[in-house]
Design a protein around this motif. Sequence first.
Motif, PDB file in Angstrom:
ATOM      1  N   SER A   1     -13.445  -5.161  -4.413  1.00  0.00           N
ATOM      2  CA  SER A   1     -12.076  -4.843  -4.023  1.00  0.00           C
ATOM      3  C   SER A   1     -11.219  -4.502  -5.226  1.00  0.00           C
ATOM      4  O   SER A   1     -11.405  -5.026  -6.321  1.00  0.00           O
ATOM      5  CB  SER A   1     -11.459  -6.009  -3.252  1.00  0.00           C
ATOM      6  N   TRP A   2     -10.289  -3.612  -4.967  1.00  0.00           N
ATOM      7  CA  TRP A   2      -9.292  -3.248  -5.973  1.00  0.00           C
ATOM      8  C   TRP A   2      -8.113  -4.188  -5.861  1.00  0.00           C
ATOM      9  O   TRP A   2      -7.678  -4.521  -4.758  1.00  0.00           O
ATOM     10  CB  TRP A   2      -8.819  -1.805  -5.760  1.00  0.00           C
ATOM     11  N   LEU A   3      -7.612  -4.611  -7.010  1.00  0.00           N
ATOM     12  CA  LEU A   3      -6.457  -5.495  -7.066  1.00  0.00           C
ATOM     13  C   LEU A   3      -5.381  -4.843  -7.914  1.00  0.00           C
ATOM     14  O   LEU A   3      -5.691  -4.171  -8.905  1.00  0.00           O
ATOM     15  CB  LEU A   3      -6.859  -6.839  -7.683  1.00  0.00           C
ATOM     16  N   ALA A   4      -4.147  -5.042  -7.568  1.00  0.00           N
ATOM     17  CA  ALA A   4      -3.044  -4.490  -8.346  1.00  0.00           C
ATOM     18  C   ALA A   4      -2.791  -5.365  -9.570  1.00  0.00           C
ATOM     19  O   ALA A   4      -2.884  -6.587  -9.505  1.00  0.00           O
ATOM     20  CB  ALA A   4      -1.785  -4.411  -7.498  1.00  0.00           C
TER      21      ALA A   4
ATOM     22  N   LEU B   1      -6.308   3.834  -3.824  1.00  0.00           N
ATOM     23  CA  LEU B   1      -7.657   3.269  -3.883  1.00  0.00           C
ATOM     24  C   LEU B   1      -8.038   2.466  -2.643  1.00  0.00           C
ATOM     25  O   LEU B   1      -9.221   2.331  -2.342  1.00  0.00           O
ATOM     26  CB  LEU B   1      -7.805   2.397  -5.124  1.00  0.00           C
ATOM     27  N   THR B   2      -7.058   1.926  -1.948  1.00  0.00           N
ATOM     28  CA  THR B   2      -7.358   1.055  -0.801  1.00  0.00           C
ATOM     29  C   THR B   2      -7.039   1.670   0.549  1.00  0.00           C
ATOM     30  O   THR B   2      -7.370   1.085   1.573  1.00  0.00           O
ATOM     31  CB  THR B   2      -6.614  -0.288  -0.935  1.00  0.00           C
ATOM     32  N   SER B   3      -6.405   2.833   0.563  1.00  0.00           N
ATOM     33  CA  SER B   3      -6.082   3.466   1.840  1.00  0.00           C
ATOM     34  C   SER B   3      -7.353   4.028   2.467  1.00  0.00           C
ATOM     35  O   SER B   3      -8.187   4.612   1.774  1.00  0.00           O
ATOM     36  CB  SER B   3      -5.088   4.608   1.635  1.00  0.00           C
ATOM     37  N   PRO B   4      -7.488   3.866   3.777  1.00  0.00           N
ATOM     38  CA  PRO B   4      -8.663   4.427   4.436  1.00  0.00           C
ATOM     39  C   PRO B   4      -8.649   5.956   4.357  1.00  0.00           C
ATOM     40  O   PRO B   4      -7.591   6.581   4.343  1.00  0.00           O
ATOM     41  CB  PRO B   4      -8.542   3.957   5.874  1.00  0.00           C
ATOM     42  N   THR B   5      -9.827   6.519   4.282  1.00  0.00           N
ATOM     43  CA  THR B   5      -9.950   7.971   4.253  1.00  0.00           C
ATOM     44  C   THR B   5      -9.739   8.493   5.670  1.00  0.00           C
ATOM     45  O   THR B   5     -10.389   8.016   6.609  1.00  0.00           O
ATOM     46  CB  THR B   5     -11.347   8.370   3.742  1.00  0.00           C
ATOM     47  N   PRO B   6      -8.836   9.469   5.823  1.00  0.00           N
ATOM     48  CA  PRO B   6      -8.591   9.984   7.174  1.00  0.00           C
ATOM     49  C   PRO B   6      -9.857  10.679   7.720  1.00  0.00           C
ATOM     50  O   PRO B   6     -10.591  11.312   6.984  1.00  0.00           O
ATOM     51  CB  PRO B   6      -7.462  10.996   6.991  1.00  0.00           C
ATOM     52  N   THR B   7     -10.070  10.528   9.011  1.00  0.00           N
ATOM     53  CA  THR B   7     -11.176  11.221   9.663  1.00  0.00           C
ATOM     54  C   THR B   7     -10.630  12.392  10.459  1.00  0.00           C
ATOM     55  O   THR B   7      -9.472  12.387  10.878  1.00  0.00           O
ATOM     56  CB  THR B   7     -11.936  10.270  10.591  1.00  0.00           C
ATOM     57  N   GLN B   8     -11.470  13.369  10.687  1.00  0.00           N
ATOM     58  CA  GLN B   8     -11.001  14.540  11.451  1.00  0.00           C
ATOM     59  C   GLN B   8     -11.625  14.577  12.810  1.00  0.00           C
ATOM     60  O   GLN B   8     -12.640  14.092  13.078  1.00  0.00           O
ATOM     61  CB  GLN B   8     -11.344  15.817  10.692  1.00  0.00           C
TER      62      GLN B   8
END
Length: 166
Positions: A56-59, A159-166
């Motif tokens: 996981s990415w942390l700020a 870095l933590t946002s979900p990748t949009p699907t089409q």
Amino acid sequence: MSALLVVLLTACSPGGDQNSKGPDVTPEDVKAQILDLYEASAAAVAAEGWKVDDASWLACADDSAGPRVKLSFAASRSEPLPSAAADLIANAQKVWQERGHDVTVERDTNLTPPRWILSDPPYLTGTEPDGSYYLLDVSDRAVYFQATSACVPGDIFELTSPTPTQ
């Protein structure tokens, strides 16, 4: 199971000190470095049977250059080992040194079961000046790997946002 190990990584490829610590290091760089150390450690100890426990990415606190992030990664293996823990930790030590880590090996008999601990910086001394820490913990029953990188420029939301699907 007992305490997880903390292994913070900023190493890249075999052949000398290639730890990334400069201002141009990207999140992709530290991710590749941590995965390289993990994969090399797994191959040195026992190639099969690992489970990634956390990635996981942390700020980090923003600085004058903008937002910063660090990667935390942990994996474990709780299957029988192919040889003695002391031999396996020696194999892993070579792999880490090839990647530029100044490592120590300690035997911690206060833990149950007792463990061989490979770490950078030395076990139970804190973190590197950049905040990173790397640790591999090998007992007769289990192996733990954990790494946390130094803080590098990056946007936690990207870095933590979900990748949009089409």
